[in-house]
Write an enzyme that holds these catalytic residues in place. Structure first.
Site, mmCIF file in Angstrom:
data_model
loop_
_atom_site.group_PDB
_atom_site.id
_atom_site.type_symbol
_atom_site.label_atom_id
_atom_site.label_comp_id
_atom_site.label_asym_id
_atom_site.label_seq_id
_atom_site.Cartn_x
_atom_site.Cartn_y
_atom_site.Cartn_z
ATOM 1 N N GLU A 129 0.824 -1.219 0.000
ATOM 2 C CA GLU A 129 0.000 0.000 0.000
ATOM 3 C C GLU A 129 0.855 1.265 0.000
ATOM 4 O OE1 GLU A 129 -3.015 -0.133 -0.887
ATOM 5 O OE2 GLU A 129 -3.190 -2.303 -0.619
ATOM 6 N N HIS A 132 1.962 1.930 -3.442
ATOM 7 C CA HIS A 132 0.966 2.672 -4.219
ATOM 8 C C HIS A 132 1.042 4.166 -3.917
ATOM 9 C CE1 HIS A 132 -0.973 -0.596 -6.221
ATOM 10 N NE2 HIS A 132 -1.477 -1.142 -5.127
ATOM 11 N N CYS A 139 2.151 -5.087 -10.182
ATOM 12 C CA CYS A 139 3.234 -5.688 -10.965
ATOM 13 C C CYS A 139 2.823 -7.089 -11.418
ATOM 14 C CB CYS A 139 4.486 -5.755 -10.084
ATOM 15 S SG CYS A 139 5.956 -6.410 -10.903
ATOM 16 N N CYS A 144 6.951 -10.134 -6.596
ATOM 17 C CA CYS A 144 7.085 -8.727 -6.219
ATOM 18 C C CYS A 144 6.008 -8.339 -5.203
ATOM 19 C CB CYS A 144 6.946 -7.847 -7.469
ATOM 20 S SG CYS A 144 7.031 -6.063 -7.140
#
Length: 172
Positions: A129, A132, A139, A144
């Site tokens: 988060e 982001h 991804c 990842c």
């Protein structure tokens, strides 16, 4: 560890007293994995609780993030840890949601009797988060941290670090 992303300042991490340990884990994780400074704040009440949809018995994550972004006078990135189950339109549930400079992570569906697994899930969702908030998108690399987790098993399979491509986007 990634180089410090000083352009992002620091991250305010909030939660209620009952999630103090999770808040501290989140702070250490953000510092260790993303190299960002953190500050912690304990809230008396969980602002996410103001957004419960009675029909679903879940909190609307998008509305919660909007309220959190207006909460207080913080001038940087903000992450709130909640114990409530959250969702956003089109999904039965979500582990977290980020919008502009504010994110929420729910531990509701991350919990398990395996404490080490619970902590690792929390760390991954926190980095995801905050990733982001730093401008990263989902991804395609399933290892990842920015890989979209449709289930908690997806979270278990991915790593806590951004892949090489996501890391380079953070540093550019």
């Amino acid at each position: 560890m990634m180089p410090s992303l000083s352009r992002s300042g620091s991250v305010l991490i909030t939660s209620t007293e009952g999630l103090r340990s999770e808040r501290r884990i989140a702070a250490r994780t953000i510092e260790d994995v993303l190299g960002l400074r953190t500050e912690e704040q304990e809230l008396e009440e969980d602002p996410v609780a103001k957004n419960i949809n009675p029909a679903r018995r879940q909190a609307d994550a998008y509305k919660a993030v909007q309220i959190l972004s207006r909460h207080g006078s913080w001038n940087g990135l903000q992450l709130h840890i909640t114990g409530l189950d959250i969702y956003f339109d089109g999904y039965n549930y979500c582990f977290g949601l980020a919008f502009r400079d504010t994110a929420v992570v729910s531990v509701y569906r991350l919990r398990t009797t395996d404490v080490a697994k619970y902590i690792e899930r929390l760390r991954k969702e926190v980095v995801h988060e905050v990733g982001h908030l730093l401008g990263l998108r989902h991804c395609v690399d399933s290892r990842c941290v920015m890989f979209f987790s449709n289930t908690v098993e997806d979270t278990d399979l991915k790593g806590v670090e951004p892949c090489k491509a996501c890391r380079s986007r953070l540093l550019s």
